[in-house]
Design a protein around this motif. Structure first.
Motif, short mmCIF file in Angstrom:
data_model
loop_
_atom_site.label_atom_id
_atom_site.label_comp_id
_atom_site.label_asym_id
_atom_site.label_seq_id
_atom_site.Cartn_x
_atom_site.Cartn_y
_atom_site.Cartn_z
N LYS A 1 53.96 14.18 55.20
CA LYS A 1 52.78 14.17 55.20
C LYS A 1 51.84 15.40 56.03
N GLU B 1 51.23 17.14 39.14
CA GLU B 1 52.06 16.95 39.66
C GLU B 1 53.12 17.59 38.36
N LYS C 1 53.68 18.09 46.16
CA LYS C 1 52.05 17.94 46.99
C LYS C 1 52.32 16.70 48.10
N SER C 2 50.79 15.94 48.54
CA SER C 2 51.27 15.23 49.82
C SER C 2 50.99 14.42 49.39
N ASP D 1 47.66 21.52 47.59
CA ASP D 1 47.15 20.72 48.26
C ASP D 1 47.03 19.44 46.71
N GLY D 2 45.76 18.21 47.18
CA GLY D 2 45.62 17.32 46.40
C GLY D 2 45.36 17.20 44.69
N LYS E 1 47.60 10.96 50.52
CA LYS E 1 45.72 10.86 50.00
C LYS E 1 45.87 10.01 51.34
#
Length: 494
Positions: free
Chosen positions: A342, A322, A328-329, A317-318, A331
C-alpha cells in the motif's frame, strides 16, 4: 428677478415634472407650475398644454438610444515590437534567460522553436489559423503585429490566466486581437506538434517505460498512473449548471482524465465531460483502452514474482473498478506485506498528482475558472496546455522517451469481418474486466514488493548532470518546477 428669468425658471420646473405628472392633471404641483408660468407669460400655458398632448400621443413608443461611437486608441505597434525584441530577443537583451523562463514559463529556445515552426509552415493548403501569424499590412498601410507579439500575448494568457487585454499597456494589443491570438495559437500548436507530443505509447516507448519504472518504484510493467482533475467553468450556461456541478465542488466543472509517469509526461488525456461524473464514468467514456479492445496495443512483457505477464497496467485509486489493467491499493489492512504494498503503490501513484500540480502551476489559465462560453474552445485550451507541458518536459531533459520515426506506434490492424470483430471485442472486453486477473496480479505484486528493500526508490544525485535525471530521480522535482508553483511577484529591481 426679471420676468424673463422667472419664466425660464417656471418652464424648467414644468419640464422636470411633466414626465411624472402628465397622467395626473389634478396634481397640486402641476397646477402650481402652470399658474406660475401663466402669471408671467399667459401665452406659455398653451405651449405647455400642447407639449403634454404630444407626450400623451408618443406614450408607448420605443425611444431609440444612439450607440456611442467606437473609440480609437493610437497604438504604437512597431514601437512596442522593438521594445519586446530589445527586452528578450536581441543579442544583448534587457532581461536574461532566467527572467525569460520565469515570465514565459518556458525556455527561450523552445519559444523561438514554436514561433519558427508556425512561420515556416508551408504545406498547402495553409490553414487560416497558421496564416494568421504571418505579418501583413492593414488598410492604412501599416504592419500589424509580428509573430513574437502574437505568441507572447497567447502564452502569457495561458501562463498567467488573466484577461486578454491585460497586456495592452506593454504590447499595445486590444482585447479582441489578444483573444484571436490565443485561439489561433492553440490551433496552430496542436496542428504542428500533437502527432509527436500527444502520441500514444508505441512498442519502443513501452519497453523504456517498463525498465525505468522498475528502477524507480519497483513496479515492473506499469504504464503510468491514472486519475481525473476538475477545471471550473465560470460562464457555464444556467441550463447546464446542474449537469456540470458536483456536490463536493459546488460550482460547474469540466473533467480531465490523464495518465502520467514520474517524468510528469502526460501520455493520455481525455477532456470535456461534465463535472457531475465520477472517475468511473470518465473511464467508460474515454478511449484509453480502445487499442486493447481491438487487440492492437503494443506488447508489454514483464515478470513479477517469477511469473510472466504480457499486458501493461495503470496504478489507480480506490474508486476505479477491479480490472485486469488496473492495480489498486487497500483501504484498511493489518497484514505487513499488504501495508508495504500500500505504501509503495500510493507513493508511485502520486506521479499523476504531481503532473496535475505542475500543469496548473505552469498554466494558471486552467487553475482559474474558465471564462469561455463554448466547451470546444475550453477543450482547445486544455489540450494545448497538456501539449506545451510535454514540450517543456522534453526541453528540460527529463523525458523518458523521445519520438523515433523508425518505431511504429501500434500494431497494424487486422482485416476482420463483422462477426470476427464482434467476437474479438467481446473476448477482449471480458479479459479487461476480469476481477480474477486483477487480484492475481495484485497478489503477485504484494510478494514482489515485500522482497524489495524499504528504500528501493533511487535518489537523484545533483552531481550526475541533467542527462542522468531520468535514471536517477528524486522525490521533489527540479528547482524549475518548484518555481512555477510559486507566486510570480514583481522583483525589487523592477
Amino acid at each position: 428677478m426679471p420676468n424673463n428669468d422667472i419664466y425660464k425658471h417656471a418652464a424648467s420646473t414644468i419640464s422636470k415634472k411633466v414626465i411624472y405628472l402628465k397622467k395626473d392633471r389634478d396634481n397640486e404641483i402641476y397646477k402650481e407650475a402652470l399658474a406660475l408660468a401663466s402669471a408671467y407669460n399667459p401665452t406659455q400655458v398653451l405651449d405647455v398644454i400642447d407639449f403634454l398632448e404630444e407626450e400623451d400621443e408618443a406614450e408607448g413608443e420605443v425611444v431609440s438610444i444612439p450607440r456611442a461611437p467606437r473609440r480609437h486608441f493610437p497604438r504604437d505597434r512597431e514601437g512596442k515590437a522593438r521594445q519586446l525584441f530589445n527586452d528578450y530577443f536581441s543579442d544583448n537583451p534587457t532581461f536574461p534567460l532566467d527572467r525569460f523562463r520565469r515570465r514565459f514559463h518556458m525556455s527561450k529556445s523552445l519559444f523561438i522553436r514554436i514561433c519558427r515552426g508556425i512561420i515556416n509552415f508551408n504545406l498547402e493548403p495553409i490553414p487560416d489559423y497558421i496564416n494568421y501569424f504571418k505579418q501583413r499590412r492593414d488598410a492604412t498601410g501599416l504592419f500589424d503585429f509580428n509573430v513574437f507579439q502574437k505568441c507572447t500575448s497567447a502564452i502569457r494568457q495561458l501562463a498567467y490566466g488573466i484577461a486578454p487585454n491585460a497586456f495592452d499597456e506593454y504590447l499595445h494589443m486590444g482585447e479582441s486581437t489578444s483573444y484571436l491570438c490565443l485561439e489561433n495559437f492553440c490551433k496552430s500548436v496542436l496542428h504542428l506538434y500533437s502527432a509527436e507530443y500527444m502520441r500514444r505509447t508505441n512498442a519502443h516507448d513501452v519497453q523504456r517505460l517498463i525498465s525505468k519504472r522498475e528502477e524507480i518504484h519497483g513496479f515492473s510493467g506499469m504504464l503510468g498512473s491514472i486519475d481525473c482533475m476538475h477545471w471550473g467553468w465560470k460562464n457555464c450556461p444556467v441550463a447546464w449548471k446542474g449537469q456540470f456541478t458536483q456536490g463536493d465542488h459546488g460550482y460547474p466543472t469540466i473533467m480531465l482524465e490523464a495518465v502520467a509517469l514520474y517524468d510528469t509526461w502526460i501520455w493520455h488525456s481525455f477532456f470535456g465531460s461534465a463535472g457531475s461524473n465520477n472517475d468511473i464514468n470518465i473511464l467508460n467514456q474515454s478511449d484509453l483502452f480502445n487499442e486493447l479492445l481491438k487487440d492492437m496495443s503494443p506488447p508489454c512483457n514483464y515478470t513479477v514474482s517469477g511469473l510472466h505477464f504480457s499486458r501493461g497496467y495503470y496504478l489507480a485509486d480506490g474508486i476505479y473498478p477491479e480490472w485486469s489493467t488496473l492495480v489498486k491499493s487497500f483501504k484498511n489492512i493489518n497484514d505487513p506485506k499488504a501495508k508495504k504494498f500500500k505504501r509503495f503503490q500510493e507513493s508511485a501513484r502520486k506521479d499523476i498528482e504531481l503532473a496535475f500540480g505542475i500543469l496548473q502551476g505552469r498554466f494558471a489559465i486552467i487553475k482559474n475558472p474558465a471564462r469561455q462560453f463554448y466547451i470546444s474552445k475550453i477543450q482547445l485550451i486544455m489540450y494545448t496546455c497538456v501539449l506545451l507541458h510535454n514540450m517543456i518536459t522534453e526541453d528540460n531533459g527529463r523525458a523518458f522517451c523521445d519520438l523515433e520515426e523508425d518505431y511504429p506506434p501500434t500494431r497494424r490492424p487486422r482485416h476482420l469481418d463483422l462477426h470476427e470483430r464482434v467476437a474479438l471485442h467481446m473476448r477482449m472486453d471480458k479479459e479487461l474486466m476480469d476481477k480474477g486477473s486483477h487480484h492475481f496480479l495484485r497478489d503477485n505484486f504484494i510478494e514482489h514488493i515485500w522482497n524489495l528493500s524499504p528504500n528501493h526508490r533511487i535518489r537523484y544525485d545533483p552531481n550526475s548532470g541533467p542527462s542522468n535525471i531520468p535514471e536517477h530521480v528524486t522525490d521533489p522535482q527540479l528547482d524549475e518546477d518548484d518555481e512555477v508553483e510559486e507566486e510570480y511577484e514583481d522583483e525589487d529591481e523592477d
